[in-house]
Design a protein around this motif. Structure first.
Motif, PDB file in Angstrom:
ATOM      1  N   LYS A   2       0.807  -1.221   0.000  1.00 25.79           N
ATOM      2  CA  LYS A   2       0.000   0.000   0.000  1.00 25.79           C
ATOM      3  C   LYS A   2       0.843   1.276   0.000  1.00 25.79           C
ATOM      4  CE  LYS A   2      -4.155  -2.003   2.063  1.00 25.79           C
ATOM      5  NZ  LYS A   2      -5.189  -1.878   3.125  1.00 25.79           N
ATOM      6  N   TRP A   7       1.802   4.007  -1.684  1.00 24.16           N
ATOM      7  CA  TRP A   7       1.404   4.671  -2.916  1.00 24.16           C
ATOM      8  C   TRP A   7       2.567   5.429  -3.558  1.00 24.16           C
ATOM      9  CZ3 TRP A   7      -0.471   6.329   1.892  1.00 24.16           C
ATOM     10  CH2 TRP A   7      -0.067   7.602   2.307  1.00 24.16           C
ATOM     11  N   HIS A  19       4.651   2.982  -5.572  1.00 27.55           N
ATOM     12  CA  HIS A  19       3.988   2.667  -6.840  1.00 27.55           C
ATOM     13  C   HIS A  19       4.179   3.805  -7.840  1.00 27.55           C
ATOM     14  CE1 HIS A  19       1.962  -1.134  -6.084  1.00 27.55           C
ATOM     15  NE2 HIS A  19       1.628  -0.708  -4.878  1.00 27.55           N
ATOM     16  N   GLN A  68      -0.309   1.279 -14.971  1.00 29.25           N
ATOM     17  CA  GLN A  68      -0.798   0.349 -13.938  1.00 29.25           C
ATOM     18  C   GLN A  68      -0.382   0.809 -12.535  1.00 29.25           C
ATOM     19  OE1 GLN A  68       0.351  -3.787 -14.582  1.00 29.25           O
ATOM     20  NE2 GLN A  68       0.464  -4.115 -12.366  1.00 29.25           N
ATOM     21  N   LYS A 102      -2.162   4.112 -11.495  1.00 29.81           N
ATOM     22  CA  LYS A 102      -3.551   3.849 -11.098  1.00 29.81           C
ATOM     23  C   LYS A 102      -3.614   3.160  -9.735  1.00 29.81           C
ATOM     24  CE  LYS A 102      -5.727   3.788 -15.682  1.00 29.81           C
ATOM     25  NZ  LYS A 102      -6.454   2.976 -16.691  1.00 29.81           N
ATOM     26  N   THR A 103      -2.663   2.255  -9.481  1.00 30.65           N
ATOM     27  CA  THR A 103      -2.613   1.597  -8.170  1.00 30.65           C
ATOM     28  C   THR A 103      -2.365   2.627  -7.070  1.00 30.65           C
ATOM     29  OG1 THR A 103      -1.759  -0.445  -9.160  1.00 30.65           O
ATOM     30  CG2 THR A 103      -1.468  -0.166  -6.788  1.00 30.65           C
ATOM     31  N   LEU A 140      -3.200   5.730  -7.084  1.00 29.46           N
ATOM     32  CA  LEU A 140      -4.413   6.538  -6.897  1.00 29.46           C
ATOM     33  C   LEU A 140      -5.548   5.740  -6.264  1.00 29.46           C
ATOM     34  CD1 LEU A 140      -4.338   8.618 -10.192  1.00 29.46           C
ATOM     35  CD2 LEU A 140      -3.907   9.424  -7.875  1.00 29.46           C
ATOM     36  N   GLU A 141      -5.568   4.434  -6.470  1.00 32.90           N
ATOM     37  CA  GLU A 141      -6.561   3.596  -5.784  1.00 32.90           C
ATOM     38  C   GLU A 141      -6.294   3.598  -4.277  1.00 32.90           C
ATOM     39  OE1 GLU A 141      -6.268  -0.234  -7.557  1.00 32.90           O
ATOM     40  OE2 GLU A 141      -7.165   0.386  -9.468  1.00 32.90           O
ATOM     41  N   ILE A 142      -5.025   3.583  -3.917  1.00 34.02           N
ATOM     42  CA  ILE A 142      -4.657   3.587  -2.495  1.00 34.02           C
ATOM     43  C   ILE A 142      -4.868   4.974  -1.901  1.00 34.02           C
ATOM     44  CG2 ILE A 142      -2.783   3.188  -0.849  1.00 34.02           C
ATOM     45  CD1 ILE A 142      -1.527   1.338  -3.025  1.00 34.02           C
ATOM     46  N   ASN A 143      -4.457   5.989  -2.632  1.00 35.64           N
ATOM     47  CA  ASN A 143      -4.571   7.369  -2.151  1.00 35.64           C
ATOM     48  C   ASN A 143      -5.072   8.262  -3.291  1.00 35.64           C
ATOM     49  OD1 ASN A 143      -4.388   9.871  -1.002  1.00 35.64           O
ATOM     50  ND2 ASN A 143      -2.167   9.854  -0.711  1.00 35.64           N
ATOM     51  N   PRO A 144      -6.385   8.446  -3.390  1.00 38.68           N
ATOM     52  CA  PRO A 144      -6.952   9.245  -4.495  1.00 38.68           C
ATOM     53  C   PRO A 144      -6.510  10.707  -4.479  1.00 38.68           C
ATOM     54  CG  PRO A 144      -8.654   7.924  -3.402  1.00 38.68           C
ATOM     55  CD  PRO A 144      -7.431   7.873  -2.536  1.00 38.68           C
ATOM     56  N   HIS A 156      -1.502  11.882  -9.943  1.00 39.97           N
ATOM     57  CA  HIS A 156      -2.420  12.530 -10.891  1.00 39.97           C
ATOM     58  C   HIS A 156      -1.627  13.234 -11.985  1.00 39.97           C
ATOM     59  CE1 HIS A 156      -6.431  11.903  -9.308  1.00 39.97           C
ATOM     60  NE2 HIS A 156      -6.016  12.180  -8.074  1.00 39.97           N
TER      61      HIS A 156
END
Length: 582
Positions: A424, A426, A429, A447, A450-451, A453-457, A463
């Protein structure tokens, strides 16, 4: 039979100390060579390694390439876009290194490793004043401990190793002054401390460490001692406040933790660091970021344990004061990064191995002393058993450090290991995404972005990076969404405005492109990429005068900017051959 008597030369004591070669026979020389050799072997995998992650503060720093860069490092620090602190001594060393070996990383690695060895030898000298029996083992532990890999192997963390070198020099000079007062020692100690603060302000704790030293040695503090320490404390407060003010103006960091939450963060961090020191496994750059929202009494357990530890050591001081003072030094040296004051890395994690580079020395020395006392209790072969124990411990740590150092060969190896231990993370990643994007592996890069941002938008960097990549793939509207989201997270980010300007230029919306790039330069006038892209927009708009202005501005920021030089020459040529009347 008459026996011949040896006639001594007057003044000759008959000892080897008069032999010019006697220093080579000193056991201390061989121990020093052992420390140097083991350290070099343990960290040798970093030597062929390249630049990593935040090392772009070196490789992308135009001041290091500029002849007048040294002056600007000291007197125009805001020109550096990738350093939020005022640490001119560190960047002066980078400026010198660039002139010695350009951007060949092996030279930078050798300097870090050399400084680490110097630090070990200085600590060895300091510990020898306290307990000669334990000093060598402690120095070897510090030399090859894997928890120090991050500070030594990561080029930008010259800030850590160099600041500690200067800190220890200031400490030892003050100790000499305290033992045999001489104004020169005092002044040199102050100057070394000032240099340490201007290398990395975490060394601000030196006055407190000197206070502990005097108290441990003399059992009291005199008014004269307080007077001497006042100048250290004054310099520490002025430089630390100035650096914090400068950093806040460059990179706003605000965490609204309550006092209770900060106490939990601090106490948890202390035990985390101790755990990694005595069980140095799964060492990574981005550790999990703890959540302390719970208000239960159980969540305060680390706070109570820390208080209990301090009380126990205080009560045991009649038997030995060393554990209390060494543990207090440990806490004091870690205090700037325990969460009581905000710092940027708290965005990702509350802890990092490099933060205990200096502090760890006190507990490793305490471990060495404790192990020696324990083996003294053995009745038979205690010296041999202790020697075997030390050999096994040092060998084990050296092997761990060797493999830990090998992870620093490149960003992929380092951050793949990180996400394996902490999936996790981020930021790890995101860093993998950047590296894969640089390698042209765009699917893998997307990939990982996006991972992240899934963990920490609300991770602005991901971004931005994802927006850049998908814009290059022609997905301009999706890229616009990510840049606008990044601005909603951090409205005054110069790089996001620059990315937005490039995107509007790709959409041929030149007015918005100009507005965004100008906003970027207003926030960060040192961002050469924004000035260059603004020039390109003006070229597309047919405004050659403004384009020439911003190309020249680009070269003012970064004189070695090849794109700006080429475009300016091209623009000058077109202006010279422009038909009259146009």
């Amino acid at each position: 039979m008459k026996r011949f008597k040896k006639k001594r030369v007057p003044g000759n004591t008959g000892t080897s100390s008069e032999n010019p070669l006697s220093p080579l026979r000193s056991p201390r020389i061989y121990l020093m060579l052992l420390i140097v050799g083991l350290t070099f072997i343990s960290f040798s995998p970093v030597l062929p390694s390249g630049f990593l992650w935040d090392d772009d503060a070196i490789t992308d720093n135009p001041l290091l390439r500029s002849p007048d860069g040294l002056f600007k490092i000291w007197f125009s620090p805001s020109v550096m876009s990738k350093e939020a602190h005022y640490w001119p001594v560190a960047y002066s060393i980078f400026w010198i290194q660039y002139r010695l070996w350009d951007f060949h990383p092996v030279g930078y690695h050798l300097v870090n490793l050399f400084l680490h060895i110097i630090n070990v030898l200085l600590l060895w000298s300091l510990f020898s004043r306290i307990d000669k029996k334990s000093a060598t083992f402690a120095a070897l532990l510090i030399a090859v401990h894997p928890v120090h890999t991050e500070a030594v192997a990561w080029i930008i963390e010259l800030k850590d190793v160099l600041s500690v070198t200067l800190y220890l020099a200031a400490f030892l000079l003050f100790v000499k002054f305290h033992e045999k007062p001489a104004l020169s020692f005092y002044i040199l100690s102050l100057l070394a401390f000032l240099a340490a603060l201007l290398t990395k302000s975490m060394t601000v704790t030196l006055p407190g460490a000197l206070f502990l030293w005097i108290l441990a040695k003399n059992r009291k503090i005199t008014l004269r001692d307080i007077g001497y320490l006042f100048s250290f404390a004054f310099i520490a407060l002025v430089i630390a406040w100035s650096d914090a003010h400068f950093a806040q103006s460059r990179e706003i960091v605000a965490f609204d933790f309550s006092l209770g939450e900060r106490l939990k963060i601090a106490s948890h961090a202390v035990f985390f660091y101790m755990g990694k020191l005595f069980f140095p496994f799964n060492l990574i750059t981005f550790y999990p970021r703890w959540n302390f929202n719970s208000g239960s009494l159980f969540s305060y357990l680390p706070v109570f344990l820390l208080l209990a530890t301090l009380v126990s050591l205080f009560l045991a001081r009649r038997h030995s004061r060393a554990p209390l003072f060494l543990f207090l030094f440990y806490l004091l040296t870690l205090s700037p990064v325990l969460g009581f004051v905000n710092f940027y890395f708290m965005t990702f994690s509350f802890v990092a191995d490099r933060y205990q580079y200096l502090a760890s020395a006190s507990l490793l020395f305490l471990f060495s002393m404790g192990a020696g006392r324990l083996f003294d209790l053995l009745k038979k072969d205690k010296s041999r058993a202790f020697l075997v124990f030390k050999f096994l411990v040092i060998s084990f740590l050296s092997i761990l450090t060797f493999f830990q150092a090998s992870l620093y060969k490149n960003n992929v190896a380092l951050f793949q290991h990180n996400v394996k231990i902490n999936p996790k993370a981020w930021a790890a990643h995101n860093n993998l995404g950047v590296e894969y994007q640089n390698q042209g592996k765009f699917d893998l890069a997307i990939q990982h972005y996006k991972t992240a941002l899934e963990i920490n938008p609300r991770f602005m960097d991901a971004h931005n990076n994802l927006g850049i990549l998908i814009a290059q793939n022609g997905q301009l509207d999706d890229a616009l969404y990510h840049f606008q989201t990044a601005l909603s997270i951090k409205p005054n980010d110069a790089r996001t405005f620059a990315n937005l300007g490039i995107l509007y230029s790709m959409k041929k919306d030149y007015e918005k492109a100009v507005s965004s790039l100008e906003s970027s330069l207003q926030i960060d006038p040192s961002l050469s990429s924004a000035a260059f892209n603004l020039a390109l927009v003006y070229i597309r708009m047919g405004k050659q005068d403004k384009a020439a202005f911003y190309l020249k501005k680009t070269l003012e920021i970064d004189p070695s900017h090849h794109g700006a030089n080429a475009k300016l020459a091209e623009l000058d040529h077109s202006m010279e051959h422009k038909p009259k009347g146009e």
